[in-house]
Design a protein around this motif. Sequence first.
Motif, PDB file in Angstrom:
ATOM      1  N   THR A 545      -9.174   8.912 -11.669  1.00 32.14           N
ATOM      2  CA  THR A 545      -8.462   9.787 -10.506  1.00 32.14           C
ATOM      3  C   THR A 545      -9.090   9.331  -9.321  1.00 32.14           C
ATOM      4  N   GLY A 546     -10.464   8.811  -9.234  1.00 32.79           N
ATOM      5  CA  GLY A 546     -11.004   8.564  -8.304  1.00 32.79           C
ATOM      6  C   GLY A 546     -10.556   7.103  -7.539  1.00 32.79           C
ATOM      7  N   MET A 547     -10.071   6.410  -8.484  1.00 31.84           N
ATOM      8  CA  MET A 547      -9.395   5.053  -8.182  1.00 31.84           C
ATOM      9  C   MET A 547      -8.177   4.823  -8.108  1.00 31.84           C
ATOM     10  N   THR A 548      -7.405   6.201  -8.063  1.00 30.27           N
ATOM     11  CA  THR A 548      -5.957   6.132  -8.115  1.00 30.27           C
ATOM     12  C   THR A 548      -5.539   5.993  -6.776  1.00 30.27           C
ATOM     13  N   PRO A 549      -6.147   6.496  -5.482  1.00 24.99           N
ATOM     14  CA  PRO A 549      -5.547   6.273  -4.366  1.00 24.99           C
ATOM     15  C   PRO A 549      -5.686   4.664  -4.083  1.00 24.99           C
ATOM     16  N   PHE A 550      -6.736   4.000  -4.522  1.00 27.86           N
ATOM     17  CA  PHE A 550      -6.747   2.673  -4.103  1.00 27.86           C
ATOM     18  C   PHE A 550      -5.686   1.728  -5.020  1.00 27.86           C
ATOM     19  N   TYR A 551      -5.592   2.199  -5.968  1.00 27.48           N
ATOM     20  CA  TYR A 551      -4.554   1.188  -6.768  1.00 27.48           C
ATOM     21  C   TYR A 551      -3.336   1.428  -6.530  1.00 27.48           C
ATOM     22  N   THR A 552      -2.979   2.682  -6.081  1.00 28.82           N
ATOM     23  CA  THR A 552      -1.577   3.194  -5.584  1.00 28.82           C
ATOM     24  C   THR A 552      -1.203   2.232  -4.150  1.00 28.82           C
ATOM     25  N   VAL A 553      -2.215   2.395  -3.417  1.00 30.37           N
ATOM     26  CA  VAL A 553      -1.915   1.431  -2.122  1.00 30.37           C
ATOM     27  C   VAL A 553      -1.805   0.115  -2.145  1.00 30.37           C
ATOM     28  N   LEU A 554      -2.603  -0.489  -3.212  1.00 28.78           N
ATOM     29  CA  LEU A 554      -2.474  -1.682  -3.643  1.00 28.78           C
ATOM     30  C   LEU A 554      -1.236  -1.937  -4.153  1.00 28.78           C
ATOM     31  N   ALA A 555      -0.779  -1.278  -5.114  1.00 27.47           N
ATOM     32  CA  ALA A 555       0.538  -1.599  -5.687  1.00 27.47           C
ATOM     33  C   ALA A 555       1.772  -1.295  -4.738  1.00 27.47           C
ATOM     34  N   ILE A 556       1.625  -0.594  -3.580  1.00 23.47           N
ATOM     35  CA  ILE A 556       2.496  -0.518  -2.660  1.00 23.47           C
ATOM     36  C   ILE A 556       2.504  -1.942  -1.754  1.00 23.47           C
ATOM     37  N   TRP A 557       1.422  -2.438  -1.516  1.00 25.19           N
ATOM     38  CA  TRP A 557       1.341  -3.646  -0.697  1.00 25.19           C
ATOM     39  C   TRP A 557       1.872  -4.807  -1.674  1.00 25.19           C
ATOM     40  N   VAL A 558       1.313  -4.689  -2.974  1.00 19.69           N
ATOM     41  CA  VAL A 558       1.766  -5.782  -3.680  1.00 19.69           C
ATOM     42  C   VAL A 558       3.191  -5.700  -3.953  1.00 19.69           C
ATOM     43  N   GLY A 559       3.981  -4.516  -4.074  1.00 23.04           N
ATOM     44  CA  GLY A 559       5.236  -4.480  -4.229  1.00 23.04           C
ATOM     45  C   GLY A 559       6.198  -5.074  -2.958  1.00 23.04           C
ATOM     46  N   ALA A 560       5.460  -4.876  -1.577  1.00 26.71           N
ATOM     47  CA  ALA A 560       6.016  -5.508  -0.588  1.00 26.71           C
ATOM     48  C   ALA A 560       6.114  -7.103  -0.637  1.00 26.71           C
ATOM     49  N   LEU A 561       4.733  -7.766  -1.111  1.00 28.31           N
ATOM     50  CA  LEU A 561       4.766  -8.958  -1.280  1.00 28.31           C
ATOM     51  C   LEU A 561       5.641  -9.593  -2.225  1.00 28.31           C
ATOM     52  N   LEU A 562       5.938  -8.816  -3.322  1.00 28.77           N
ATOM     53  CA  LEU A 562       6.777  -9.364  -4.251  1.00 28.77           C
ATOM     54  C   LEU A 562       8.334  -9.556  -3.656  1.00 28.77           C
ATOM     55  N   LEU A 563       8.642  -8.380  -3.030  1.00 27.70           N
ATOM     56  CA  LEU A 563       9.895  -8.365  -2.325  1.00 27.70           C
ATOM     57  C   LEU A 563      10.117  -9.621  -1.208  1.00 27.70           C
ATOM     58  N   ILE A 564       9.266  -9.884  -0.608  1.00 27.52           N
ATOM     59  CA  ILE A 564       9.330 -11.062   0.253  1.00 27.52           C
ATOM     60  C   ILE A 564       9.252 -12.216  -0.156  1.00 27.52           C
TER      61      ILE A 564
END
Length: 744
Positions: A545-564
Amino acid sequence: MKNSFRIFKTDLKNIGTNWVAAILIGGLIILPSLYAWFNIKASWDPYGQTDQIPVGVVNEDAGAMVRDQEIHVGDDLVKTLKKNDDMDWQFVNRDKAMDKVKYGDYYAVIVIPKNFSEKLGTVISDNPEKAKVEYYVNEKLNAVAPKITEKGASAIVEQISSNFISTVNGVIFDMFNKIGIELESDLPDIKRFENYVFTMEKKLPEIHQLLNESMSDATSAQEIVKKAQGLVPDAKQVTNNGLQTIDETTAFLKKGEARLNEMAPKIKQDLEKIQKIAAEANNFISKVQGTDIDFSTGKEISDQLNGKVNEAIERINTVEEALRQLQAQNNEQGKNGGTDQEQNAGGNLEDPNNQQPNNQNEQIDKALEELETLKSGLQEAQGNANKINSFIEDKKAEVDSVISDLQDITATTAKNIDAFVKEYKENIEPTVLQEIDRAKNTLSQARGILVEIQSTIPEVERILNRTGDNLGEGKDTLEHVLGQFPYVNDKVNQLADRIRDIQGETDINEIIQLLQNDPEAERGFFAQPVELNENKLFPIPNYGTGMTPFYTVLAIWVGALLLISLLAVDIKNAEAYTIRQTYFGRLFTFMTIGLVQTLIVTLGDLFLIAVDVKAALWFVLFGLFVSIVFMLTVYTLVSVFGDVGKAVAIVFLVLQIAGSGGTYPVVLLPEFFQTINPFLPFTYAVDLMREAVGGIVWERAYHDILFLAIFGIAALLLGTFLKGPINSKTKLLMKKSKESGLFH
């Protein structure tokens, strides 16, 4: 803007009509979520599985004897660990344990050495030694496992320390309890001791004076003893001389006594003759007085009378000479008996020999005086006879008177002689013999005393030597005591001052009450003197639970990188649209896909992974806002800078993973990452998502939203106003890169 929406609608239509595009877009939407979910689940509760980490335990403790009690701390520890499930404890010997940890079968090995109990037992000695536990870890197996096993080893040490402290303090406070009881019973003695200290403090000047006087007396006594030791040889000599003198005097008295006994018959004979001559003279005078005197025969009568008188005087002289010899012997005896040597040998004893010769001499002097009187009478008679002869012719008339006087004198002389003979026989001779006998007895007693004194002189000498040695040691001791007196004086004064301070600050009854606490309660206190009363303001149930904010934000940035990486930021037939219309038209497409990615990630966190989020709605909304900002940033970089923008976005990702504080606190990061931390979008995005997970503090949320908005607006302005000028300059670079055949 109308053309931009047309581009957006065209993109949606193409996705919906092209199943390949739809599948690819679907994959791009799902893939970032998997990245977040797998990492969150993997880190959900990593420390909850430490019971599967194999750790070797080697017990080599041989035990020890402490106060006649055998202890085996190593065995007790093994028993405790067998009941502990924190790790997979493996109890083996040293060789096997070291082989296992070397080859990676064990993550760590804990060795309890042979002298473990013995070292702990030194706590009651003057020089306690710390017990040591050996810890071996294979750090190449994993980066986190050594930290976990180290924590386990530290926990073992803490447990041993806690148990040891509680046990030792239990014993100590049990002793304190007994001491408190004894102090309570000894309280009168303590009060007396305080009075002793104050009395000693008061008496210290007097003690110092007495010590100085004792030192002076010891010095004087030492000098006296040395002088006495020097006189011992003289005392020996005097005693020997005294004995010799007494022996000589005794021999002289015996000799005198023998001579007196020898002379006594002759003296008696002479006295009898004197007595007879006196009687004859008296008879002769009587006859002459009654006869008519023929003066012609006066000379003849005178001569006869002179003859008788001369014979009497000679006898008297003989007696006087004998008495004077006896008196000389007595005088010599008095001198020998009264020498300084004998007086020294006998001390102050009164020597009766000094009195006995005096008594004898008095008797002899008396006898001599009487003999002198007799002799004077005879001489007077002789003189008168001569007068008769000389004056016979001229004074015949006086003859009768002279003869009459002569007759009186001779009669008196005869009477005196009779009295002297009687006195000599009854008093003089017995007294002299008695006094000689007493003198012999006195000398015998004096000799016994001197012999006894002589026998005690060696003992006196030993005593003097011992006394001299003792006085020397005593003087040294006194010098040492005097040397230490300033220190003792200071310490006694300090102790007295301290007692007064304590009396002013502390009541001994309170100390006794404190010492009489319950030993078991005190043992429990020192086993865990501080309890952590944990108050979680924003409780997080687990590590995932404590790591959820970090991994969620990281997934959003990774998703943007995959799109571009897979989607083009430009469109075909771009000539029909302006650069700005193309920028916004394709931005809507990227942003829509990014929002869908974020919805799937956040909703999956909530419902699929079941992350405990305090503000679930705001968690989703904050995620969508972060997605918009990230997509604006990444899309603008690629749209404006092309492939260079992609590289920048990837580098930005790497820097943000390390420098955003998502895994480690910023203060623990190197200085470079601490410097760039405020300029990274991740910093504010992770903090904003943490607010939703743990509980929102809106001041912090507004702060994070503001800075994220700044990043988004900056990216939007960059794309709106600089895309055209920058693209015109980068087209040549992009054309040259495509000619290489390596870039699309």
